[in-house]
Design an enzyme around this catalytic site. Structure first.
Site, PDB file in Angstrom:
ATOM      1  N   PHE A  11     -14.690 -13.619   6.328  1.00  0.00           N
ATOM      2  CA  PHE A  11     -13.608 -13.476   7.313  1.00  0.00           C
ATOM      3  C   PHE A  11     -14.130 -13.988   8.648  1.00  0.00           C
ATOM      4  O   PHE A  11     -14.913 -13.326   9.323  1.00  0.00           O
ATOM      5  CB  PHE A  11     -13.138 -12.018   7.414  1.00  0.00           C
ATOM      6  CG  PHE A  11     -11.894 -11.874   8.248  1.00  0.00           C
ATOM      7  CD1 PHE A  11     -10.724 -12.569   7.913  1.00  0.00           C
ATOM      8  CD2 PHE A  11     -11.882 -11.066   9.379  1.00  0.00           C
ATOM      9  CE1 PHE A  11      -9.580 -12.444   8.695  1.00  0.00           C
ATOM     10  CE2 PHE A  11     -10.741 -10.948  10.153  1.00  0.00           C
ATOM     11  CZ  PHE A  11      -9.590 -11.637   9.806  1.00  0.00           C
ATOM     12  N   ASN A  40      -6.747  -3.552   2.710  1.00  0.00           N
ATOM     13  CA  ASN A  40      -8.124  -4.070   2.753  1.00  0.00           C
ATOM     14  C   ASN A  40      -9.043  -2.862   2.873  1.00  0.00           C
ATOM     15  O   ASN A  40      -9.184  -2.265   3.935  1.00  0.00           O
ATOM     16  CB  ASN A  40      -8.265  -5.007   3.967  1.00  0.00           C
ATOM     17  CG  ASN A  40      -9.587  -5.758   3.968  1.00  0.00           C
ATOM     18  OD1 ASN A  40     -10.377  -5.631   3.036  1.00  0.00           O
ATOM     19  ND2 ASN A  40      -9.833  -6.523   5.022  1.00  0.00           N
ATOM     20  N   LYS A  53      18.589  11.867 -11.059  1.00  0.00           N
ATOM     21  CA  LYS A  53      17.382  12.650 -11.358  1.00  0.00           C
ATOM     22  C   LYS A  53      16.161  11.786 -11.113  1.00  0.00           C
ATOM     23  O   LYS A  53      16.148  10.605 -11.488  1.00  0.00           O
ATOM     24  CB  LYS A  53      17.419  13.069 -12.835  1.00  0.00           C
ATOM     25  CG  LYS A  53      16.748  14.383 -13.136  1.00  0.00           C
ATOM     26  CD  LYS A  53      17.435  15.569 -12.512  1.00  0.00           C
ATOM     27  CE  LYS A  53      17.313  16.832 -13.325  1.00  0.00           C
ATOM     28  NZ  LYS A  53      18.102  17.932 -12.743  1.00  0.00           N
ATOM     29  N   THR A  67      23.201  16.031 -12.583  1.00  0.00           N
ATOM     30  CA  THR A  67      21.871  15.404 -12.701  1.00  0.00           C
ATOM     31  C   THR A  67      21.168  15.909 -13.966  1.00  0.00           C
ATOM     32  O   THR A  67      20.346  15.209 -14.549  1.00  0.00           O
ATOM     33  CB  THR A  67      20.987  15.643 -11.455  1.00  0.00           C
ATOM     34  OG1 THR A  67      20.590  17.002 -11.413  1.00  0.00           O
ATOM     35  CG2 THR A  67      21.699  15.246 -10.177  1.00  0.00           C
ATOM     36  N   ASP A  68      21.543  17.090 -14.408  1.00  0.00           N
ATOM     37  CA  ASP A  68      20.998  17.599 -15.670  1.00  0.00           C
ATOM     38  C   ASP A  68      21.444  16.724 -16.841  1.00  0.00           C
ATOM     39  O   ASP A  68      20.666  16.471 -17.769  1.00  0.00           O
ATOM     40  CB  ASP A  68      21.453  19.057 -15.871  1.00  0.00           C
ATOM     41  CG  ASP A  68      20.681  19.727 -16.989  1.00  0.00           C
ATOM     42  OD1 ASP A  68      19.448  19.853 -16.854  1.00  0.00           O
ATOM     43  OD2 ASP A  68      21.301  20.075 -18.008  1.00  0.00           O
ATOM     44  N   ARG A  81     -18.910 -10.804   2.437  1.00  0.00           N
ATOM     45  CA  ARG A  81     -18.586  -9.372   2.588  1.00  0.00           C
ATOM     46  C   ARG A  81     -18.038  -8.841   1.276  1.00  0.00           C
ATOM     47  O   ARG A  81     -17.718  -9.602   0.361  1.00  0.00           O
ATOM     48  CB  ARG A  81     -17.550  -9.175   3.702  1.00  0.00           C
ATOM     49  CG  ARG A  81     -16.205  -9.790   3.383  1.00  0.00           C
ATOM     50  CD  ARG A  81     -15.119  -9.448   4.397  1.00  0.00           C
ATOM     51  NE  ARG A  81     -13.841 -10.052   3.993  1.00  0.00           N
ATOM     52  CZ  ARG A  81     -12.690  -9.839   4.584  1.00  0.00           C
ATOM     53  NH1 ARG A  81     -12.600  -9.050   5.651  1.00  0.00           N
ATOM     54  NH2 ARG A  81     -11.574 -10.401   4.149  1.00  0.00           N
TER      55      ARG A  81
HETATM   56  O1  LIG Z   1      -8.968 -10.516   5.197  1.00  0.00           O
HETATM   57  C1  LIG Z   1      -8.793  -9.992   6.300  1.00  0.00           C
HETATM   58  N1  LIG Z   1      -7.617 -10.181   6.958  1.00  0.00           N
HETATM   59  C2  LIG Z   1      -7.385  -9.634   8.201  1.00  0.00           C
HETATM   60  O2  LIG Z   1      -6.287  -9.802   8.797  1.00  0.00           O
HETATM   61  C3  LIG Z   1      -8.400  -8.830   8.754  1.00  0.00           C
HETATM   62  N2  LIG Z   1      -8.505  -8.142   9.919  1.00  0.00           N
HETATM   63  C4  LIG Z   1      -9.722  -7.545   9.917  1.00  0.00           C
HETATM   64  O3  LIG Z   1     -10.130  -6.807  10.827  1.00  0.00           O
HETATM   65  N3  LIG Z   1     -10.425  -7.845   8.790  1.00  0.00           N
HETATM   66  C5  LIG Z   1      -9.607  -8.639   8.035  1.00  0.00           C
HETATM   67  N4  LIG Z   1      -9.790  -9.224   6.829  1.00  0.00           N
END
Ligand SMILES: O=c1[nH]c(=O)c2[nH]c(=O)[nH]c2[nH]1
Length: 318
Positions: free
Chosen positions: A166, A274, A13, A58-59, A183
């Site tokens: 990044f 992300n 279940k 399953t009940d 960012r």
């Molecule tokens: O922290 C990140 N990792 C990635 O692999 C990645 N690739 C991306 O376009 N932005 C990011 N940012």
């Protein structure tokens, strides 16, 4: 003519919704779980010969789940409850050799009234879930049952408005992304911890289930409420303070801290989307909203998102 065979069979279940009140006089504690209980064993003939005599309905699986939710002393601990339930199935039914129990716990937090926790009123603190997966394996016989436990959290949404860069990624004819030294970093954390498998004893008691002192010590799977709470704190704190070079690098630091703080945890897995926030280009109005220090207005992008995952494991020789 080629022959066919049943190579995998598992049933049970799913989405058994359980809400439980534990009363200590006027002080109430509540949990809400979504439980899945699946079984494997000598059940092939129910598929291949239409023989239902091997089926625990399953009940009935659902009924046992509710019965234990009432009688198990472990209902406030999802790992312990899942172990009790999973061990019950393989202990009670001679032909059931393996059970797979998952518990998803929803967040009911106590309401604060004038700084005091209320005894019986709760609020739903977001979409985050606490997850437990238990496999109870009696395929080597009912006297050598082993249990594997993993646990974690899902849908823990976090965001930081700086402390994330990044840069230095591959630049070639496919690259349009600009390097940024500042960012927004936002993700929805899925975290899973695993423990080394351990043995459990056959148990058909609906109101009792125990492990040895060693297996129920601090920091073990049995202590999962504390371990997961600590892993959650580590996740949030590392996320907050890391000067992140990437999602990948922050993920690794979080996992490293969890392994350092929890000696019984064998592996840590994260899945981190992300969730991109893109600064709006206001150059048409003569306004700089693109240089990182001036970027204040962003478009939260729901899709696509990056998806970064990894498992970090303790060296076996440690
Ligand atoms: O922290 C990140 N990792 C990635 O692999 C990645 N690739 C991306 O376009 N932005 C990011 N940012």
């Amino acid at each position: 003519m080629s022959s066919i065979q049943l190579t995998h069979a598992r049933y049970g279940k799913q989405a058994v919704r359980v809400f439980r009140i534990v009363r200590e006089d006027k002080w109430h504690t509540v949990v809400e779980y979504n439980v899945t209980a699946l079984l494997e064993g000598d059940i092939a003939e129910s598929y291949t010969k239409a023989d239902n005599s091997v089926i625990v309905a399953t009940d009935s699986v659902k009924n046992i789940t509710y019965h234990l939710a009432k009688t198990s002393p472990h209902i406030l601990h999802p790992e312990r409850f899942a172990l009790h339930l999973g061990t019950y199935f393989v202990s009670k039914y001679a032909h059931i050799h393996k059970s797979f129990i998952t518990v998803e716990q929803l967040r009911w937090k106590r309401i604060d009234v004038n700084g005091q926790e209320n005894s019986h009123s709760f609020w739903r603190d977001g979409d985050e879930k606490r997850l437990v997966e238990v496999v109870v394996d009696a395929t080597q016989g009912k006297e050598t049952i082993t249990a594997s436990v993993s646990a974690g959290i899902s849908d823990l949404l976090v965001l930081k408005s700086t402390g994330s860069a990044f840069e230095n990624f591959i630049r070639d004819e496919h690259t349009t992304l600009a390097e940024v030294n500042d960012r927004i970093f936002s993700t929805s954390v899925d975290l899973k911890l695993t423990y080394a498998p351990f043995s459990v004893t056959k148990n058909t008691a609906l109101d009792a289930f125990k492990l040895s002192d060693e297996l129920s010590a601090e920091g073990t799977a049995w202590d999962g409420n504390a371990v997961v709470a600590k892993a959650r704190t580590a996740t949030l704190e590392v996320f907050a303070v890391d000067e992140s070079a990437s999602v990948q690098a922050t993920l690794y630091l979080m996992a490293e801290r969890i392994l350092a703080e929890n000696k019984h945890v064998q592996t840590v897995s994260y899945t981190l989307p992300n969730k991109h926030y893109i600064p709006v280009d206001l150059r048409y109005a003569g306004i700089d909203n693109l240089t990182p220090s001036a970027a204040e207005v962003f478009v939260p992008v729901s899709a696509p998102s990056g998806l970064i995952s990894a498992t970090i494991s303790r060296q076996l020789s440690e």
